[in-house]
Design a protein around this motif. Structure first.
Motif, PDB file in Angstrom:
ATOM      1  N   ALA A 194      11.858   5.445   1.063  1.00 22.54           N
ATOM      2  CA  ALA A 194      10.554   6.132   1.085  1.00 22.54           C
ATOM      3  C   ALA A 194       9.556   5.925   0.287  1.00 22.54           C
ATOM      4  CB  ALA A 194      11.062   7.710   0.750  1.00 22.54           C
ATOM      5  N   LYS A 195      10.093   5.333  -1.096  1.00 26.74           N
ATOM      6  CA  LYS A 195       9.200   4.852  -1.894  1.00 26.74           C
ATOM      7  C   LYS A 195       8.393   3.300  -1.321  1.00 26.74           C
ATOM      8  CE  LYS A 195      10.987   6.520  -6.286  1.00 26.74           C
ATOM      9  NZ  LYS A 195      11.733   6.296  -7.584  1.00 26.74           N
ATOM     10  N   LEU A 196       8.957   2.871  -0.659  1.00 29.78           N
ATOM     11  CA  LEU A 196       8.596   1.585   0.010  1.00 29.78           C
ATOM     12  C   LEU A 196       7.675   1.788   1.299  1.00 29.78           C
ATOM     13  CD1 LEU A 196      11.789  -0.659   0.041  1.00 29.78           C
ATOM     14  CD2 LEU A 196       9.731  -0.979  -1.479  1.00 29.78           C
ATOM     15  N   MET A 197       7.444   2.954   1.458  1.00 25.01           N
ATOM     16  CA  MET A 197       6.320   3.342   2.379  1.00 25.01           C
ATOM     17  C   MET A 197       4.854   3.523   1.964  1.00 25.01           C
ATOM     18  SD  MET A 197       8.564   6.416   4.796  1.00 25.01           S
ATOM     19  CE  MET A 197       7.391   6.483   5.910  1.00 25.01           C
ATOM     20  N   TRP A 198       4.930   3.439   0.723  1.00 24.28           N
ATOM     21  CA  TRP A 198       3.549   3.444  -0.080  1.00 24.28           C
ATOM     22  C   TRP A 198       2.948   1.981   0.260  1.00 24.28           C
ATOM     23  CZ3 TRP A 198      -0.222   5.788  -2.767  1.00 24.28           C
ATOM     24  CH2 TRP A 198      -0.876   4.998  -3.495  1.00 24.28           C
ATOM     25  N   ALA A 199       1.758   2.112   0.876  1.00 29.44           N
ATOM     26  CA  ALA A 199       1.051   0.718   1.265  1.00 29.44           C
ATOM     27  C   ALA A 199      -0.104   0.509   0.170  1.00 29.44           C
ATOM     28  CB  ALA A 199       0.526   1.192   2.644  1.00 29.44           C
ATOM     29  N   GLY A 200      -0.546   1.455  -0.481  1.00 26.83           N
ATOM     30  CA  GLY A 200      -1.616   1.246  -1.317  1.00 26.83           C
ATOM     31  C   GLY A 200      -3.053   0.697  -0.702  1.00 26.83           C
ATOM     32  N   SER A 201      -3.605  -0.047  -1.205  1.00 23.81           N
ATOM     33  CA  SER A 201      -4.962  -0.289  -0.801  1.00 23.81           C
ATOM     34  C   SER A 201      -5.007  -1.678   0.020  1.00 23.81           C
ATOM     35  CB  SER A 201      -6.142  -0.493  -1.981  1.00 23.81           C
ATOM     36  OG  SER A 201      -5.522  -1.494  -2.888  1.00 23.81           O
ATOM     37  N   SER A 202      -3.844  -2.407   0.030  1.00 25.50           N
ATOM     38  CA  SER A 202      -3.741  -3.905   0.719  1.00 25.50           C
ATOM     39  C   SER A 202      -3.431  -3.492   2.149  1.00 25.50           C
ATOM     40  CB  SER A 202      -2.646  -4.403  -0.082  1.00 25.50           C
ATOM     41  OG  SER A 202      -1.363  -3.842   0.187  1.00 25.50           O
ATOM     42  N   HIS A 203      -3.041  -2.384   2.659  1.00 20.17           N
ATOM     43  CA  HIS A 203      -2.799  -2.158   4.033  1.00 20.17           C
ATOM     44  C   HIS A 203      -4.175  -1.450   4.869  1.00 20.17           C
ATOM     45  CE1 HIS A 203      -0.912  -0.598   7.599  1.00 20.17           C
ATOM     46  NE2 HIS A 203       0.238  -1.431   7.442  1.00 20.17           N
ATOM     47  N   PRO A 204      -4.450  -1.952   5.858  1.00 24.41           N
ATOM     48  CA  PRO A 204      -5.410  -1.039   6.732  1.00 24.41           C
ATOM     49  C   PRO A 204      -5.428   0.150   6.712  1.00 24.41           C
ATOM     50  CG  PRO A 204      -4.991  -3.129   7.704  1.00 24.41           C
ATOM     51  CD  PRO A 204      -3.895  -3.075   6.720  1.00 24.41           C
ATOM     52  N   ALA A 205      -6.174   1.055   6.808  1.00 24.17           N
ATOM     53  CA  ALA A 205      -5.962   2.443   6.761  1.00 24.17           C
ATOM     54  C   ALA A 205      -6.634   2.793   8.254  1.00 24.17           C
ATOM     55  CB  ALA A 205      -6.859   3.254   5.890  1.00 24.17           C
ATOM     56  N   PRO A 206      -5.645   3.359   9.405  1.00 25.08           N
ATOM     57  CA  PRO A 206      -6.040   3.622  10.780  1.00 25.08           C
ATOM     58  C   PRO A 206      -7.703   4.491  10.645  1.00 25.08           C
ATOM     59  CG  PRO A 206      -3.710   4.293  10.460  1.00 25.08           C
ATOM     60  CD  PRO A 206      -4.367   4.069   9.003  1.00 25.08           C
ATOM     61  N   GLY A 207      -8.450   3.678  11.552  1.00 23.74           N
ATOM     62  CA  GLY A 207      -9.769   4.440  11.599  1.00 23.74           C
ATOM     63  C   GLY A 207     -10.608   4.470  10.421  1.00 23.74           C
ATOM     64  N   GLN A 208     -10.185   3.844   9.424  1.00 21.65           N
ATOM     65  CA  GLN A 208     -11.281   3.866   8.258  1.00 21.65           C
ATOM     66  C   GLN A 208     -11.327   2.531   7.601  1.00 21.65           C
ATOM     67  OE1 GLN A 208      -8.565   7.258   6.131  1.00 21.65           O
ATOM     68  NE2 GLN A 208     -10.588   7.958   5.553  1.00 21.65           N
ATOM     69  N   TYR A 209     -12.417   2.179   7.405  1.00 23.95           N
ATOM     70  CA  TYR A 209     -12.716   0.797   6.655  1.00 23.95           C
ATOM     71  C   TYR A 209     -13.938   0.765   5.573  1.00 23.95           C
ATOM     72  CZ  TYR A 209     -13.356  -4.222   5.570  1.00 23.95           C
ATOM     73  OH  TYR A 209     -13.505  -5.149   5.108  1.00 23.95           O
ATOM     74  N   PRO A 210     -13.627   0.507   4.554  1.00 25.29           N
ATOM     75  CA  PRO A 210     -12.421  -0.223   4.107  1.00 25.29           C
ATOM     76  C   PRO A 210     -11.601   0.900   3.802  1.00 25.29           C
ATOM     77  CG  PRO A 210     -14.347  -0.121   2.347  1.00 25.29           C
ATOM     78  CD  PRO A 210     -14.678   0.191   3.698  1.00 25.29           C
ATOM     79  N   ASN A 211     -10.174   0.508   3.274  1.00 21.98           N
ATOM     80  CA  ASN A 211      -9.221   1.533   3.054  1.00 21.98           C
ATOM     81  C   ASN A 211      -9.911   2.209   1.865  1.00 21.98           C
ATOM     82  OD1 ASN A 211      -6.910   2.985   1.727  1.00 21.98           O
ATOM     83  ND2 ASN A 211      -5.557   1.205   2.558  1.00 21.98           N
ATOM     84  N   PRO A 212      -9.678   3.422   1.796  1.00 22.63           N
ATOM     85  CA  PRO A 212     -10.480   4.445   1.077  1.00 22.63           C
ATOM     86  C   PRO A 212     -10.054   4.141  -0.269  1.00 22.63           C
ATOM     87  CG  PRO A 212     -10.027   5.991   2.923  1.00 22.63           C
ATOM     88  CD  PRO A 212      -9.477   4.518   3.076  1.00 22.63           C
ATOM     89  N   LEU A 213      -8.627   3.813  -0.430  1.00 20.26           N
ATOM     90  CA  LEU A 213      -7.946   3.559  -1.754  1.00 20.26           C
ATOM     91  C   LEU A 213      -8.618   2.229  -2.608  1.00 20.26           C
ATOM     92  CD1 LEU A 213      -4.159   4.334  -1.020  1.00 20.26           C
ATOM     93  CD2 LEU A 213      -5.886   5.668  -2.284  1.00 20.26           C
ATOM     94  N   SER A 214      -9.342   1.420  -1.799  1.00 15.00           N
ATOM     95  CA  SER A 214      -9.918   0.341  -2.287  1.00 15.00           C
ATOM     96  C   SER A 214     -11.106   0.775  -3.181  1.00 15.00           C
ATOM     97  CB  SER A 214     -10.368  -0.876  -1.452  1.00 15.00           C
ATOM     98  OG  SER A 214     -11.446  -0.017  -0.492  1.00 15.00           O
ATOM     99  N   HIS A 215     -11.740   1.773  -2.820  1.00  7.76           N
ATOM    100  CA  HIS A 215     -12.809   2.352  -4.164  1.00  7.76           C
ATOM    101  C   HIS A 215     -12.324   2.736  -5.339  1.00  7.76           C
ATOM    102  CE1 HIS A 215     -15.328   2.363  -0.379  1.00  7.76           C
ATOM    103  NE2 HIS A 215     -14.555   3.127   0.392  1.00  7.76           N
TER     104      HIS A 215
END
Length: 287
Positions: free
Chosen positions: A221-242
């Protein structure tokens, strides 16, 4: 990794690169194999049909579909990942070595910029990739051009309660004013129905599958964290990259705390509710 044969925008290039990296081991996923099979079974294909498989990946759906439609039918599988298509072609080549001939073709293509003749296909299939479209409604309207009036589209959509990693990531991200969409646009039956009706389709049937829901380990479950390095479906750039690295690190700490709070003796419950839609193009004249 790059994909030089397609003129992809940054969002789609990230997805293409992600799946090319995953391509070698993609078929190791029993889950992907199972839901691909379920979609083909649900579509009720018949010999002689012409099928388009969108986001075909390693050809799981396309190859099974080609076996059903036979030599009088045909299947075209399209994907933006050259690595995935390489795996699909290798699988077909292995079948041909065993004298199994399939009327199937794989093309490197963007699902939102297709160029087939109008009314080319009896059915369009899309397994577990619908949320990756940059503009889902525009994609549906685009696909309507290529499917015959009265033709069928079958696709997967995931419930907005599915995948605990994404649910918790969404929860902690809101504390930083960040909205992660993930499966929200298609996450309920009503949302999907409205989207499809607005795009010229009628929902005929919906199958809800929860078989893959179950407990997973805390570590997984902890490994499911993708952070900002993974594309976010339908959103670019990944909102976490901000956000800053400090904020992102803190967000991950909060994610772990939330996940740990859900842990039981059996593990962490992971909902994997999948909707399968059977929809008909009811337009008297295609768009």
């Amino acid at each position: 990794m790059t994909n030089n044969k397609l003129n992809l925008n940054n969002y789609k290039q990230e997805i293409a690169d992600l799946y090319t990296r995953r391509s070698v081991n993609y078929d190791n996923s029993a889950w992907h194999l199972r839901i691909a099979h379920l979609l083909v079974e649900y579509a009720q294909l018949t010999p002689g049909q012409s099928i388009l498989d969108i986001a075909t990946g390693t050809g799981m759906v396309a190859i099974e579909a080609a076996r059903i439609v036979g030599s009088t039918g045909n299947v075209i599988g399209i994907d933006i990942s050259s690595g995935m298509l390489e795996q699909a072609r290798q699988k077909v080549a292995e079948l041909e070595k065993n004298n199994i001939k399939l009327n199937i073709e794989f093309q490197l293509a963007d699902a939102e910029a297709l160029d087939f003749p109008i009314n080319s296909f009896d059915q369009i299939l899309c397994a577990s990739a619908f949320i990756w479209m940059q503009d889902i409604q525009t994609a549906l309207i685009h696909w309507a051009k290529f499917i015959k009036p009265g033709g069928i589209i079958c696709f997967h959509a995931f419930a907005d309660t599915a995948f605990i990693g994404g649910i918790i990531a969404q929860k902690v991200a809101t504390k930083y004013g960040i909205n992660l969409e993930f499966s929200k646009p298609t996450g309920t039956v009503e949302k999907c129905r409205q989207l499809l009706n607005a795009s010229g389709f009628e929902v005929v049937d919906i199958k809800i599958d929860r078989e893959d829901s179950g407990y997973i380990s805390l570590e997984k479950a902890k490994l499911m964290w993708a952070g900002s390095s993974h594309p976010a479906p339908g959103q670019y750039p990944n909102p976490l990259s901000h956000i800053s690295l400090t904020e992102l690190t803190q967000l991950k700490v909060e994610y772990d705390v939330e996940i740990e709070a859900l842990n039981t003796e059996e593990g962490v419950w992971n909902d994997v509710t999948t909707f399968m839609y059977w929809v008909v193009n009811y337009s008297s004249q295609n768009i």
